[in-house]
Design a protein around this motif. Structure first.
Motif, short mmCIF file in Angstrom:
data_model
loop_
_atom_site.label_atom_id
_atom_site.label_comp_id
_atom_site.label_asym_id
_atom_site.label_seq_id
_atom_site.Cartn_x
_atom_site.Cartn_y
_atom_site.Cartn_z
N UNK A 55 6.24 -0.58 -15.93
CA UNK A 55 7.34 -1.43 -16.41
C UNK A 55 8.05 -2.13 -15.27
N UNK A 56 7.93 -1.61 -14.05
CA UNK A 56 8.56 -2.23 -12.89
C UNK A 56 7.62 -3.27 -12.29
N UNK A 57 8.09 -4.49 -12.19
CA UNK A 57 7.25 -5.58 -11.71
C UNK A 57 6.85 -5.42 -10.25
N UNK A 58 7.75 -4.89 -9.44
CA UNK A 58 7.43 -4.72 -8.03
C UNK A 58 6.31 -3.70 -7.84
N UNK A 59 6.35 -2.60 -8.56
CA UNK A 59 5.28 -1.61 -8.48
C UNK A 59 3.96 -2.20 -8.97
N UNK A 60 4.02 -3.03 -9.99
CA UNK A 60 2.82 -3.70 -10.48
C UNK A 60 2.23 -4.65 -9.46
N UNK A 61 3.09 -5.38 -8.75
CA UNK A 61 2.61 -6.30 -7.71
C UNK A 61 1.99 -5.54 -6.55
N UNK A 119 -3.03 -3.53 -3.83
CA UNK A 119 -3.97 -2.46 -3.49
C UNK A 119 -5.31 -2.68 -4.18
N UNK A 120 -5.29 -3.18 -5.41
CA UNK A 120 -6.51 -3.51 -6.13
C UNK A 120 -7.30 -4.57 -5.38
N UNK A 121 -6.62 -5.60 -4.89
CA UNK A 121 -7.30 -6.66 -4.15
C UNK A 121 -7.87 -6.13 -2.84
N UNK A 123 -1.14 -13.89 -2.31
CA UNK A 123 -0.63 -13.71 -3.67
C UNK A 123 0.42 -12.60 -3.73
N UNK A 124 0.27 -11.56 -2.92
CA UNK A 124 1.28 -10.50 -2.89
C UNK A 124 2.61 -11.02 -2.39
N UNK A 125 2.57 -11.84 -1.35
CA UNK A 125 3.81 -12.42 -0.83
C UNK A 125 4.47 -13.29 -1.89
N UNK A 126 3.69 -14.07 -2.61
CA UNK A 126 4.24 -14.94 -3.66
C UNK A 126 4.83 -14.11 -4.80
N UNK A 127 4.12 -13.06 -5.22
CA UNK A 127 4.61 -12.21 -6.30
C UNK A 127 5.91 -11.51 -5.91
N UNK A 128 5.95 -10.94 -4.71
CA UNK A 128 7.15 -10.22 -4.27
C UNK A 128 8.32 -11.20 -4.12
N UNK A 166 -16.89 -13.06 1.28
CA UNK A 166 -16.09 -12.87 0.07
C UNK A 166 -15.01 -11.82 0.32
N UNK A 167 -15.33 -10.79 1.10
CA UNK A 167 -14.35 -9.75 1.41
C UNK A 167 -13.19 -10.30 2.21
N UNK A 168 -13.48 -11.15 3.18
CA UNK A 168 -12.41 -11.74 3.99
C UNK A 168 -11.52 -12.64 3.13
N UNK A 169 -12.13 -13.42 2.26
CA UNK A 169 -11.36 -14.30 1.38
C UNK A 169 -10.51 -13.50 0.41
N UNK A 170 -11.05 -12.44 -0.15
CA UNK A 170 -10.29 -11.60 -1.09
C UNK A 170 -9.13 -10.91 -0.38
N UNK A 171 -9.37 -10.45 0.84
CA UNK A 171 -8.30 -9.79 1.59
C UNK A 171 -7.20 -10.78 1.94
N UNK A 172 -7.57 -11.98 2.33
CA UNK A 172 -6.56 -12.97 2.74
C UNK A 172 -5.78 -13.50 1.54
N UNK A 173 -6.48 -13.88 0.49
CA UNK A 173 -5.82 -14.50 -0.66
C UNK A 173 -5.29 -13.44 -1.62
N UNK A 174 -6.11 -12.49 -2.00
CA UNK A 174 -5.71 -11.51 -3.00
C UNK A 174 -4.67 -10.53 -2.52
#
Length: 77
Positions: free
Chosen positions: A20-26, A31-33, A60-65, A48-56
């Protein structure tokens, strides 16, 4: 090793959807990425791993937080 990562990915995805907490979800999504990037590396796809680590896990984590920070986190039910 691959099976363990896949099981953890399933657990993280269920936690992300169920929290229910958005921050924990982000954070769980980050961690999933990161685990996805490790899985891609183990499957011999380092580009693909480097791209996923950089973007995912990075951008995206910075944008979500940031988006969670500028809005209300409280549940008003």
């Amino acid at each position: 090793m691959t099976i363990l990562i896949l099981v953890i990915l399933i657990g993280l995805s269920l936690y992300t959807l169920g929290t229910k907490d958005l921050l924990y979800g982000a954070i769980a999504l980050s961690a999933f990425s990161l685990l996805s990037a490790i899985l891609f590396y183990l499957l011999y796809a380092p580009d693909v791993a480097i791209t996923e680590a950089a973007v995912g896990a990075g951008v995206s984590t910075v944008i979500f937080v940031w988006a969670i920070r500028v809005t209300d986190r409280e549940d008003r039910t």
